[in-house]
Design a protein around this motif. Structure first.
Motif, PDB file in Angstrom:
ATOM      1  N   ASN A  17       0.812  -1.226   0.000  1.00 37.41           N
ATOM      2  CA  ASN A  17       0.000   0.000   0.000  1.00 37.41           C
ATOM      3  C   ASN A  17       0.840   1.270   0.000  1.00 37.41           C
ATOM      4  N   ASN A  18       2.090   1.163  -0.408  1.00 40.20           N
ATOM      5  CA  ASN A  18       2.935   2.333  -0.583  1.00 40.20           C
ATOM      6  C   ASN A  18       2.900   2.643  -2.088  1.00 40.20           C
ATOM      7  N   PRO A  19       2.418   3.824  -2.488  1.00 42.98           N
ATOM      8  CA  PRO A  19       2.179   4.089  -3.909  1.00 42.98           C
ATOM      9  C   PRO A  19       3.392   3.841  -4.801  1.00 42.98           C
ATOM     10  N   TYR A  20       4.573   4.172  -4.300  1.00 43.96           N
ATOM     11  CA  TYR A  20       5.785   3.961  -5.101  1.00 43.96           C
ATOM     12  C   TYR A  20       5.914   2.478  -5.457  1.00 43.96           C
ATOM     13  N   PHE A  21       5.719   1.633  -4.451  1.00 41.71           N
ATOM     14  CA  PHE A  21       5.885   0.198  -4.697  1.00 41.71           C
ATOM     15  C   PHE A  21       4.690  -0.390  -5.430  1.00 41.71           C
ATOM     16  N   THR A  22       3.534   0.225  -5.271  1.00 45.70           N
ATOM     17  CA  THR A  22       2.386  -0.248  -6.036  1.00 45.70           C
ATOM     18  C   THR A  22       2.674  -0.083  -7.526  1.00 45.70           C
ATOM     19  N   VAL A  23       3.294   1.048  -7.884  1.00 45.77           N
ATOM     20  CA  VAL A  23       3.640   1.272  -9.282  1.00 45.77           C
ATOM     21  C   VAL A  23       4.758   0.326  -9.717  1.00 45.77           C
ATOM     22  N   ALA A  24       5.786   0.193  -8.875  1.00 42.44           N
ATOM     23  CA  ALA A  24       6.922  -0.673  -9.220  1.00 42.44           C
ATOM     24  C   ALA A  24       6.442  -2.109  -9.406  1.00 42.44           C
ATOM     25  N   ASP A  25       5.654  -2.606  -8.460  1.00 42.68           N
ATOM     26  CA  ASP A  25       5.200  -3.989  -8.537  1.00 42.68           C
ATOM     27  C   ASP A  25       4.204  -4.172  -9.674  1.00 42.68           C
ATOM     28  N   GLY A  26       3.469  -3.079 -10.005  1.00 43.96           N
ATOM     29  CA  GLY A  26       2.578  -3.134 -11.165  1.00 43.96           C
ATOM     30  C   GLY A  26       3.371  -3.398 -12.438  1.00 43.96           C
ATOM     31  N   GLY A  27       4.555  -2.797 -12.538  1.00 48.36           N
ATOM     32  CA  GLY A  27       5.442  -3.068 -13.666  1.00 48.36           C
ATOM     33  C   GLY A  27       5.845  -4.528 -13.690  1.00 48.36           C
TER      34      GLY A  27
END
Lengths: 398, 345
Positions: A106-116
């Protein structure tokens, strides 16, 4: 309140990341370590619409699919990026179980990274999973690593909250057959197979000087607005930028001073004001800190210098969107976290398929990003930072 | 109501202890059947390693809660001890064995500080230990800052997570079991144990019975501090990392385990069997749900929910029993006090 706190996390994470770029592990090892940065986020909270900080997994993966080619187009130096689009996945086993364990869910930075990462796993026809602790503490990742190794994951991609605390668990997971990829924050090299490094100090320095040179036509006085005078990462980048300025092609630019905003929003704002008063003929400011660039942009956008004095540096799209759209800032740079996760997934798949073993000099194909070669200590560099401009900034939600 | 109390409570206590053990058995059985790779030796090894520090601190915590007090500073004590261990190892030339001894002593000292405030100044332990929770954690950051000390000899760090020969059972389980035995004996088979229950039920009555309440509580705080110190040392070696934020939030898991094990938050009742089962139940449940891909936030909800249930249920049961007892008494030989008749079920 919630939204602004989330954004604060993005900012502090980005600051923490900057630390890990320079190899300052103690500084980058905690997502919440940027205490000075957090005090400065109050002002920059106005910079982006409230909802945009909470990027969903979906937007993350779409950023990943478009990110590869747009980065190549805008920097013009990632030749392999668009050429290898839709590259070969034939070398890879299908059905691999690839798990992402960020510093914190639930940390937006990692949500984007893991989305990649999720997008990459889909291309590889594997099974994607994201799991992790709700607090970014050092030891809470351990039980998740144990769980993942117990579940027989082929690849564990993790961003370490502590370079040592998760080492034992990672070694056990390794001996149980999992391949370990670290991204964003590394562990001790012996505990993982490869580390996906988001950027090199040289790459960051080069892109900042290049952007400034493009914006002011390679001529005029410039200044740097940094964080604190003893910030290791900042000083490393500044030294490299100074070296770049000595090159003949940059001889027209003259660095007049380095100001320090202490990674505090108010201080950075005032220092920007001070710079413009002290050097009336200043042509541009480079701020290699996410807090500094946002504060400087806010000052410029409300002043008579808007559009006349150029500002560039390292920032996050959510912070800077408004200033790019109103013309205060032409372009700025940072790595794209979605590409980071994407590359981590491909590196893990290459390890699990036996294409690479993590030795220096081996290379593997990373889908849209083209091919990557493993450097010393098992480090894979993501590539040149992504440059954000009015034309592409809306594709990035972090 | 008073003469009836002990009998009813003993019965409800027995059933609660047994109930937790039964629930634990059910959870293990269900998880073994339905959750992949739960029932493996490897998984139990991981599970036990994660539970050791919680179980360790839960032992003295049981005694403290039975006397009607609480200690919320245990996790911060663990963190401060860990930070001190790192500081001493990194910045002095003391041998590691001596550092370990000093760390346990430091834990005892930190516990004694709590004890002095609670017994000498007569302050409520909840307030005192919330204060030291913040104070000790703050001191830990003063000692070590944002730094992590990790260069401990691998003999020690690998030793902390070592297994009994030929198995996947961590060897630290053995000293833990020995401690469980010691605490169980003290609590359930010695005058000291009976004194603790007496203090929990009524401090005045215990004092009149010749028990030195302040002195006993003081020692309890020293013991729980020392045990937290031991847990801090274990934590440091288990994760091979001395950090100021080690064990952050652990006190909630300890208290949850103790309460789930049937120890009354108001003091005076509960037993070690229930607590051991309660800690195991919490850990097993978390582990099984994690293996079943339940998110971290949902896990926190489960822990919180269990804590509420464990406080609510025994009280509801006791209340139900006393109401039915009163009702049957009323139905049998009528005259009742106005207070209880004004409260129809």
């Amino acid at each position: 309140m919630l939204a602004s706190r989330r954004r604060l996390r993005v900012i502090t994470t980005a600051v923490a990341l900057s630390c890990s770029v320079a190899g300052l592990s103690a500084c980058g090892s905690r997502a919440d370590s940027g205490s000075s940065a957090s005090s400065g986020s109050g002002g920059s909270a106005a910079a982006a619409p409230a909802g945009s900080a909470a990027a969903s997994t979906d937007t993350g993966s779409s950023a990943a699919s478009s990110g590869g080619s747009s980065a190549a187009a805008s920097t013009g130096s990632d030749a392999s990026g668009s050429a290898a689009a839709g590259g070969t996945t034939a070398d890879y086993k299908t059905g691999l179980k690839i798990a992402f364990l960020p510093k914190q869910v639930n940390n937006p930075y990692f949500t984007v990274a893991d989305g990649g990462g999720k997008a990459a796993v889909a291309e590889l026809k594997g099974t994607y999973k994201e799991t992790g602790p709700s607090d970014a503490s050092a030891s809470s990742q351990v039980s998740y690593i144990n769980t993942l190794s117990q579940q027989g994951e082929n690849v564990i991609a993790t961003s370490a909250n502590d370079p040592n605390a998760i080492c034992g668990a990672l070694k056990q997971a390794k001996s149980a057959g999992a391949k370990i990829v670290t991204y964003d924050s590394d562990t001790t090299p012996s505990c993982r197979d490869v580390f996906i490094n988001q950027a090199t100090p040289q790459g960051l320095a080069d892109v900042e000087i290049k952007m400034m040179s493009d914006e002011i036509g390679g001529k005029g006085k410039i200044a740097i607005l940094s964080a604190t005078p003893n910030a290791t990462n900042q000083n490393a980048w500044i030294a490299l930028m100074k070296a770049d300025l000595k090159k003949p092609e940059n001889s027209g630019m003259q660095l007049v001073t380095v100001a320090y905003g202490n990674d505090d929003d108010q201080t950075s704002f005032q220092k920007t004001q001070g710079l413009l008063q002290s050097y009336p003929d200043l042509k541009g400011i480079i701020s290699p800190t996410t807090v500094g660039i946002a504060a400087a942009a806010r000052y410029l956008s409300g002043s008579k210098y808007k559009g006349k004095v150029q500002l560039t540096g390292l920032g996050t799209p959510n912070q800077m969107r408004q200033f790019v759209k109103d013309g205060t800032v032409k372009e700025f740079a940072l790595w794209d976290p979605a590409q980071l996760g994407y590359l981590a997934a491909y590196a893990g798949a290459a390890l699990a398929s036996g294409t690479i073993t993590g030795k220096q000099g081996e290379s593997f194909s990373a889908g849209k990003l083209g091919s990557r070669t493993i450097g010393a200590d098992g480090v894979v560099i993501l590539g040149p930072p992504t440059v954000f401009q009015a034309s592409n900034i809306d594709q990035f939600k972090f | 109501m008073a003469p009836d109390r002990t009998g009813t409570l003993r019965r409800s206590l027995l059933t609660w202890d047994v109930a937790v053990v039964v629930v634990l058995a059910v959870v293990i059985a269900v998880a073994s059947g339905s959750v992949d790779s739960f029932a493996s030796q490897r998984n139990w090894g991981f599970l036990l390693l994660d539970l050791v520090p919680i179980a360790l601190i839960a032992l003295p915590m049981t005694l403290v809660v039975i006397t009607g007090e609480i200690d919320l500073s245990v996790a911060s004590t663990l963190g401060l001890v860990s930070a001190a261990a790192g500081k001493m190892w990194a910045d002095t030339t003391l041998p590691l064995t001596l550092i370990v001894v000093l760390c346990v002593l430091l834990g005892a000292l930190l516990g004694a500080v709590n004890g002095v405030f609670v017994t000498r100044f007569g302050l409520p332990s909840l307030a005192v230990t919330i204060g030291t929770l913040a104070l000790y954690r703050g001191l830990a950051f003063v000692v070590l800052g944002d730094r992590a000390v990790a260069d401990f000899p691998t003999g020690w760090t690998d030793g902390a997570v070592g297994f009994l020969p030929g198995t996947r059972i961590p060897w630290v389980v053995l000293p833990l079991l020995a401690l469980v035995l010691v605490f169980a004996l003290v609590l359930h088979a010695t005058p000291v144990g009976r004194a603790l229950y007496a203090m929990g039920n009524s401090t005045d009555a215990a004092t009149f019975a010749g028990i030195d309440v302040a002195r006993t509580k003081m020692w309890l705080y020293v013991v729980i501090g020392a045990v937290s110190g031991v847990a801090g040392v274990f934590w440091t070696f288990r994760y091979a990392s001395a950090r100021a934020d080690n064990g952050n939030g652990l006190e909630l898991q300890v208290v949850a385990g103790v309460l789930l094990g049937g120890v009354s938050i108001f003091g005076g009742r509960g037993g070690l069997l229930g607590v051991v089962a309660g800690v195991l139940l919490l850990g097993t449940l978390r582990n099984a749900l994690q293996l079943d891909n339940v998110s971290a936030d949902a896990l926190t909800v489960v822990t919180g929910g269990l804590l509420i249930v464990s406080v609510l249920l025994p009280n509801a049961a006791a209340w139900l029993r006393s109401t039915t007892a009163q009702r049957s008494r009323r139905a049998g030989a009528n005259p009742v006090t106005p207070a209880s008749s004004a409260n129809p079920a």
